[in-house]
Write an enzyme that holds these catalytic residues in place. Structure first.
Site, PDB file in Angstrom:
ATOM      1  CE  LYS A  38      -3.957   1.900   2.632  1.00  0.00           C
ATOM      2  NZ  LYS A  38      -4.747   1.771   3.877  1.00  0.00           N
TER       3      LYS A  38
ATOM      4  CB  SER B  90      -8.015   3.736   2.917  1.00  0.00           C
ATOM      5  OG  SER B  90      -7.145   3.157   3.876  1.00  0.00           O
TER       6      SER B  90
ATOM      7  CB  SER C 109      -8.309   1.072   5.939  1.00  0.00           C
ATOM      8  OG  SER C 109      -8.942   2.320   5.876  1.00  0.00           O
TER       9      SER C 109
END
Lengths: 489, 103
Positions: A77, A152, A176
């Site tokens: 990420k 996210s 997330s």
């Protein structure tokens, strides 16, 4: 290479025994990415040249049997800093940022010679639940390209679900990892606060943030979580407890006989889609058939979780994001007359709308005259939320419910209504507030879209959660379902 | 209690946060923030008398380390990320605008 038909242990064995080379595996990974990412748009930055060079070097020296991830390309990420590899947190303000150090989780994986496939899309600074808040691109759900991948960690989840990479790192401040895992039909674990070092994670809510994995199988997830866990002198909130080898405990003898499962009535109440409820109730019945004991309980402060969470996380964010001021790194606006201009214009042009809303909410909640009514009140509610869980855990081993109130929704459907977007976090934020471990595993489909079963554990008891998840996975076929990429399911 | 946040207050908070909004942005953000702050105010319903606030979930208490100075000597690498640097320092414009037309 179809990553759904193999796993970490198999790939590792094949690499050690030279059935496949790291170079072949790396090329196959980029073939996957190139075939699918035009549609998925999960990757912000590819690390192909470095990855192939690293793979070649590894092939020359041979893959060590004690390095589980050596030669295996994994996704990261883009709010996790990677030395000399652009790290944007999906924000324009970090458009040109190349970190000079690696996050501890990356350092640990590098010590095992993992290959960084590239950096994955997210909601800007991890603020959002759909990955639509990225300043760069909208990532698509592999099950239905017109739907969001969740957020996210939407890039991480979509990339794994689409079969681009075997596994990807995500972060979870209020859901997330778990929401995108649920929306994409993959396994996502947010470990206990303190289990994994936050050093090198671009800070959002420092008392809530944790790092974890998105994978296609429970065992891969367990094995990978052990690799990144443990105390780190750079993160003094990281725990000094010993880290079990979570994956080693998962085998044919693993079962849930006598496991005491608590199901909060609030998690199957108003606001949760009926079809999602049905999938979760069926999953709970399946646990009963395997010998677990399922009880209804109450977590009475659940309904206040979202409000308290958004006060606390936004307050912490408004403080953490002060560092982005156009001075030391990141993007500085050109048209400036004085230092104040550098701060105000760089921030106003560099941050997206959702990040600005959070900074505003946080600054407001902490400001003179409002601190007691907002930040302090929310911190007291946080205590009550934690006590709710402590009471339930007195006579239960795990808590279960849905990870999200709905399946993945259509791109564009909630982006203009921030409050509606926040309400999607109602079942995940209490876990971060209490500092507990939480995971989502595939539990079936509703209207052709994946539904995630959330499993919440006692602090530092990821072991019991993985065993419960593994038993479910091994006795069902839900994890085998793959998105029919590009077509409707 | 309905929240009383108006455009003037939003401007004030923005100035604390080193952000600046155009009039159009202001009229878009103000009702959004108002609606979220209304949500925050639902917490008033909970009696928290005597409840200790929780500010961290860590299990670590008073973590100590040796006070040892280290020289990581990364100045050059650090400065590469600075928008402007000169002679080993980060460069910024003057604090006070000398052109005279500052706001």
């Amino acid at each position: 290479m179809n990553f759904y038909e193999t796993d970490l242990t198999q790939l590792h064995d094949d690499l050690v025994n030279k059935k496949i080379s790291a170079t072949e595996l790396t090329k196959a990974t980029y073939d996957n990415i190139k075939a699918k990412d035009d549609q998925i748009e999960a990757f912000l930055t590819l690390n192909e040249e470095n990855a192939l060079a690293e793979a070649k070097a590894l092939d020359e020296q041979g893959i060590a049997a004690d390095q589980l991830v050596a030669g295996i390309p994994l996704g990261v990420k883009d709010n996790i800093v990677t030395k000399n590899i652009r790290t944007t947190a999906a924000s324009k303000i970090l458009d040109n940022f190349k970190p000079i150090y690696d996050a501890t989780v990356i350092e640990k994986l590098k010590a095992q010679n993992f290959i960084n496939a590239g950096k994955l899309n997210l909601d800007e600074f991890a603020m959002g639940g759909s990955t639509e808040n990225s300043a760069y691109q909208v990532t698509h759900n592999a099950w239905d390209l017109t739907r969001v991948p969740g957020g996210s960690s939407g890039g991480s989840a979509a990339s794994v679900a689409a079969g681009e990479v075997l596994a990807a790192l995500g972060t979870d401040t209020g859901g997330s990892i778990r929401l995108p895992a649920s929306y994409n039909g993959v396994v996502g674990m947010k470990p206990t606060y303190g289990r994994v070092s936050r050093w090198g994670i671009i800070a959002f809510g420092s008392s809530l943030d944790q790092v974890g994995w998105l994978t296609t199988s429970v065992k891969d997830n367990a094995l990978l979580t052990s690799l990144i866990s443990g105390h780190d002198e750079h993160d003094l909130t990281s725990s000094t407890r010993e880290v079990p080898n979570f994956g080693a405990q998962l085998n044919d003898d693993t079962n849930v006989k006598g496991l005491r499962i608590a199901v909060p009535k609030e998690y199957l109440g108003e606001g949760v889609d009926e079809k999602v409820k049905t999938v979760i109730k069926d999953a709970l019945k399946h646990y009963e058939s395997l010998g677990a004991i399922v009880d209804e309980v109450s977590l009475p402060h659940t309904q206040y979780g979202v409000a308290a969470y958004y006060i606390i996380s936004s307050s912490e964010a408004s403080s953490n994001l002060q560092r982005f001021d156009g001075v030391r790194y990141g993007v500085r606006t050109n048209d400036v007359k004085n230092l104040e201009d550098v701060y105000v214009k760089s921030r106003s042009e560099g941050f997206g709308d959702e990040v600005k809303r959070r900074i505003m909410l946080g600054t407001f909640s902490l400001s003179a005259g409002f601190y007691d009514a907002y930040f302090n009140k929310a911190s007291q509610i946080r205590t009550l939320i934690r006590q709710d869980f402590e009471n339930v855990f007195k006579d239960h081993d795990v808590v279960m419910g849905p990870a999200g109130p709905t399946v993945a929704y259509k791109i564009g459907s909630t982006i203009t209504d921030p409050k509606a977007m926040y309400m999607n976090d109602v079942l995940t934020v209490p876990v971060n507030m209490a500092g507990l471990p939480g995971m989502s595993i595939p539990a079936g489909l509703a209207d052709g879209m994946p539904v995630g079963l959330q499993i919440i554990g006692k602090p530092f008891d990821e072991e019991t959660m993985y065993k419960a998840a593994y038993t479910f996975e091994q006795s069902t076929d839900f994890h085998k379902a793959q998105p029919n990429l590009g077509g409707q399911n | 209690m309905a929240s009383q946040i108006d455009e003037q207050q939003v401007q004030h908070v923005a100035s604390l946060a080193k952000l600046k909004f155009t009039d159009a942005e202001l009229s878009e953000f103000t009702p959004q923030l108002e609606s979220i702050i209304d949500l925050f105010e639902t917490l008033e319903k909970v009696d928290t008398t005597g409840v200790k606030p929780m500010t961290s979930a860590t299990d670590q208490v008073n973590v100590m380390r040796e006070d040892v100075a280290v020289n990581s000597n990364q100045r050059e690498a650090l400065l590469k990320n600075a928008p402007e640097a000169e002679n080993g320092y980060i460069k910024v414009p003057a604090i006070i605008d000398e052109s005279g037309d500052a706001e």
